[in-house]
Design a protein around this motif. Structure first.
Motif, PDB file in Angstrom:
ATOM      1  N   SER A  46     -13.908   8.380   7.879  1.00 30.77           N
ATOM      2  CA  SER A  46     -13.323   8.620   6.565  1.00 30.77           C
ATOM      3  C   SER A  46     -12.060   9.445   6.517  1.00 30.77           C
ATOM      4  N   GLU A  47     -12.531  10.786   7.202  1.00 31.79           N
ATOM      5  CA  GLU A  47     -11.242  11.856   7.033  1.00 31.79           C
ATOM      6  C   GLU A  47     -10.224  11.249   7.739  1.00 31.79           C
ATOM      7  N   GLU A  48     -10.329  10.676   8.848  1.00 27.13           N
ATOM      8  CA  GLU A  48      -9.210  10.001   9.430  1.00 27.13           C
ATOM      9  C   GLU A  48      -8.353   8.840   8.734  1.00 27.13           C
ATOM     10  N   LEU A  49      -9.350   7.980   8.013  1.00 26.50           N
ATOM     11  CA  LEU A  49      -8.735   6.756   7.349  1.00 26.50           C
ATOM     12  C   LEU A  49      -7.869   7.531   6.167  1.00 26.50           C
ATOM     13  N   GLY A  50      -8.474   8.583   5.610  1.00 20.40           N
ATOM     14  CA  GLY A  50      -7.390   9.261   4.655  1.00 20.40           C
ATOM     15  C   GLY A  50      -6.092   9.821   5.009  1.00 20.40           C
ATOM     16  N   GLU A  51      -6.222  10.254   6.228  1.00 23.24           N
ATOM     17  CA  GLU A  51      -4.803  10.679   6.883  1.00 23.24           C
ATOM     18  C   GLU A  51      -3.709   9.273   7.146  1.00 23.24           C
ATOM     19  N   VAL A  52      -4.474   8.174   7.563  1.00 25.91           N
ATOM     20  CA  VAL A  52      -3.738   6.872   7.410  1.00 25.91           C
ATOM     21  C   VAL A  52      -3.052   6.556   6.167  1.00 25.91           C
ATOM     22  N   SER A  53      -3.913   6.759   5.022  1.00 24.54           N
ATOM     23  CA  SER A  53      -3.394   6.386   3.678  1.00 24.54           C
ATOM     24  C   SER A  53      -2.362   7.446   3.309  1.00 24.54           C
ATOM     25  N   GLU A  54      -2.565   8.742   3.631  1.00 18.17           N
ATOM     26  CA  GLU A  54      -1.502   9.484   3.463  1.00 18.17           C
ATOM     27  C   GLU A  54      -0.073   9.171   4.191  1.00 18.17           C
ATOM     28  N   ALA A  55      -0.302   8.798   5.394  1.00 21.71           N
ATOM     29  CA  ALA A  55       0.939   8.565   6.298  1.00 21.71           C
ATOM     30  C   ALA A  55       1.682   7.514   5.700  1.00 21.71           C
ATOM     31  N   VAL A  56       0.841   6.173   5.272  1.00 17.78           N
ATOM     32  CA  VAL A  56       1.539   5.039   4.683  1.00 17.78           C
ATOM     33  C   VAL A  56       2.147   5.221   3.241  1.00 17.78           C
ATOM     34  N   HIS A  57       1.517   6.206   2.565  1.00 21.15           N
ATOM     35  CA  HIS A  57       2.345   6.587   1.277  1.00 21.15           C
ATOM     36  C   HIS A  57       3.693   7.360   1.545  1.00 21.15           C
ATOM     37  N   GLY A  58       3.397   8.350   2.730  1.00 23.42           N
ATOM     38  CA  GLY A  58       4.700   8.849   2.971  1.00 23.42           C
ATOM     39  C   GLY A  58       5.810   8.036   3.728  1.00 23.42           C
ATOM     40  N   ALA A  59       5.358   7.172   4.566  1.00 20.33           N
ATOM     41  CA  ALA A  59       6.209   6.396   5.335  1.00 20.33           C
ATOM     42  C   ALA A  59       6.902   5.437   4.376  1.00 20.33           C
ATOM     43  N   THR A  60       6.163   5.019   3.278  1.00 25.42           N
ATOM     44  CA  THR A  60       6.829   4.096   2.205  1.00 25.42           C
ATOM     45  C   THR A  60       7.709   4.955   0.914  1.00 25.42           C
ATOM     46  N   GLY A  61       7.403   6.158   1.149  1.00 23.35           N
ATOM     47  CA  GLY A  61       7.811   6.893  -0.084  1.00 23.35           C
ATOM     48  C   GLY A  61       7.250   6.643  -1.608  1.00 23.35           C
ATOM     49  N   ALA A  62       5.916   6.131  -1.482  1.00 16.56           N
ATOM     50  CA  ALA A  62       5.231   5.998  -2.656  1.00 16.56           C
ATOM     51  C   ALA A  62       5.121   7.003  -3.530  1.00 16.56           C
ATOM     52  N   ASN A  63       4.895   8.190  -3.035  1.00 16.75           N
ATOM     53  CA  ASN A  63       4.665   9.299  -4.019  1.00 16.75           C
ATOM     54  C   ASN A  63       6.020  10.009  -4.159  1.00 16.75           C
ATOM     55  N   PRO A  64       6.253   9.649  -5.452  1.00 19.48           N
ATOM     56  CA  PRO A  64       7.746  10.260  -5.861  1.00 19.48           C
ATOM     57  C   PRO A  64       7.841  11.701  -5.787  1.00 19.48           C
ATOM     58  N   ARG A  65       6.911  12.606  -5.887  1.00 17.16           N
ATOM     59  CA  ARG A  65       6.801  13.945  -5.817  1.00 17.16           C
ATOM     60  C   ARG A  65       7.037  14.398  -4.452  1.00 17.16           C
ATOM     61  N   LYS A  66       6.659  13.669  -3.230  1.00  7.83           N
ATOM     62  CA  LYS A  66       6.534  14.174  -1.715  1.00  7.83           C
ATOM     63  C   LYS A  66       7.988  13.079  -1.358  1.00  7.83           C
ATOM     64  N   GLY A  67       8.070  12.038  -1.496  1.00 12.43           N
ATOM     65  CA  GLY A  67       9.311  11.279  -0.938  1.00 12.43           C
ATOM     66  C   GLY A  67       8.632  10.800   0.502  1.00 12.43           C
ATOM     67  N   GLU A  68       9.731  10.399   1.167  1.00 10.32           N
ATOM     68  CA  GLU A  68       9.324   9.853   2.599  1.00 10.32           C
ATOM     69  C   GLU A  68       8.993  11.095   3.492  1.00 10.32           C
ATOM     70  N   SER A  69       7.787  11.494   3.458  1.00 11.79           N
ATOM     71  CA  SER A  69       7.283  12.620   4.177  1.00 11.79           C
ATOM     72  C   SER A  69       6.693  12.244   5.504  1.00 11.79           C
ATOM     73  N   HIS A  70       6.562  10.922   5.847  1.00  7.93           N
ATOM     74  CA  HIS A  70       6.053  10.599   7.160  1.00  7.93           C
ATOM     75  C   HIS A  70       6.976   9.206   7.622  1.00  7.93           C
ATOM     76  N   THR A  71       6.546   8.923   8.905  1.00  8.18           N
ATOM     77  CA  THR A  71       7.276   7.782   9.705  1.00  8.18           C
ATOM     78  C   THR A  71       6.284   6.689   9.881  1.00  8.18           C
ATOM     79  N   TRP A  72       6.697   5.392  10.255  1.00  3.79           N
ATOM     80  CA  TRP A  72       5.824   4.422  10.866  1.00  3.79           C
ATOM     81  C   TRP A  72       5.222   4.755  12.144  1.00  3.79           C
ATOM     82  N   ALA A  73       5.700   5.610  12.785  1.00  3.83           N
ATOM     83  CA  ALA A  73       5.235   6.279  14.062  1.00  3.83           C
ATOM     84  C   ALA A  73       3.849   7.270  13.675  1.00  3.83           C
ATOM     85  N   ASP A  74       3.960   7.707  12.682  1.00  5.45           N
ATOM     86  CA  ASP A  74       2.860   8.758  12.169  1.00  5.45           C
ATOM     87  C   ASP A  74       1.803   7.728  11.732  1.00  5.45           C
ATOM     88  N   VAL A  75       1.940   6.678  11.169  1.00  2.71           N
ATOM     89  CA  VAL A  75       1.069   5.756  10.677  1.00  2.71           C
ATOM     90  C   VAL A  75       0.400   5.117  12.011  1.00  2.71           C
TER      91      VAL A  75
END
Length: 118
Positions: A46-75
């Motif tokens: 579950s912890e690792e799955l949460g990290e996937v979710s965070e990376a997807v949000h970051g790769a897509t820029g879905a969180n306007p406060r954080k912007g694009e904080s991850h890449t698809w390589a991170d995902v």
């Protein structure tokens, strides 16, 4: 690809690596009962799955406060972590994780294979 084309021996090296990780964890984790060890390793998925979710949000820029904080390589890296963590948990609960995995994979592939191809 039908179920007959799966080669369980192809997973030997994968499970060699999984067993290295499991053994290291067994030898270095805080003292735990067997049931605590299983619970912690399953919860780790579950912890690792949460990290996937965070990376997807970051790769897509879905969180306007954080912007694009991850890449698809991170995902990709985080998805691999989920897979390895799940296999370590499987190796913790199963006396023959490779056999369990191979049997389940075979079943899932066969479900997708038309009867006339089997």
């Amino acid at each position: 690809m039908n179920g007959e084309n799966l080669r369980p021996e192809a997973h030997a090296e994968l499970f060699d690596g999984v067993n290295v990780i499991r053994t290291w964890l067994d030898n270095n984790a805080p003292e735990q009962t067997d049931s605590e060890r299983v619970m912690m390793r399953v919860l780790k998925i579950s912890e690792e799955l949460g990290e996937v979710s965070e990376a997807v949000h970051g790769a897509t820029g879905a969180n306007p406060r954080k912007g694009e904080s991850h890449t698809w390589a991170d995902v990709e890296k985080e998805l691999a972590d989920v897979a390895v963590t799940a296999l370590v948990a499987l190796a913790t609960v199963s006396p023959d994780a490779r056999k369990s995995f191979d049997a389940r994979l075979q079943t899932l592939v066969m479900r997708l294979t038309p009867p006339e191809v089997r």
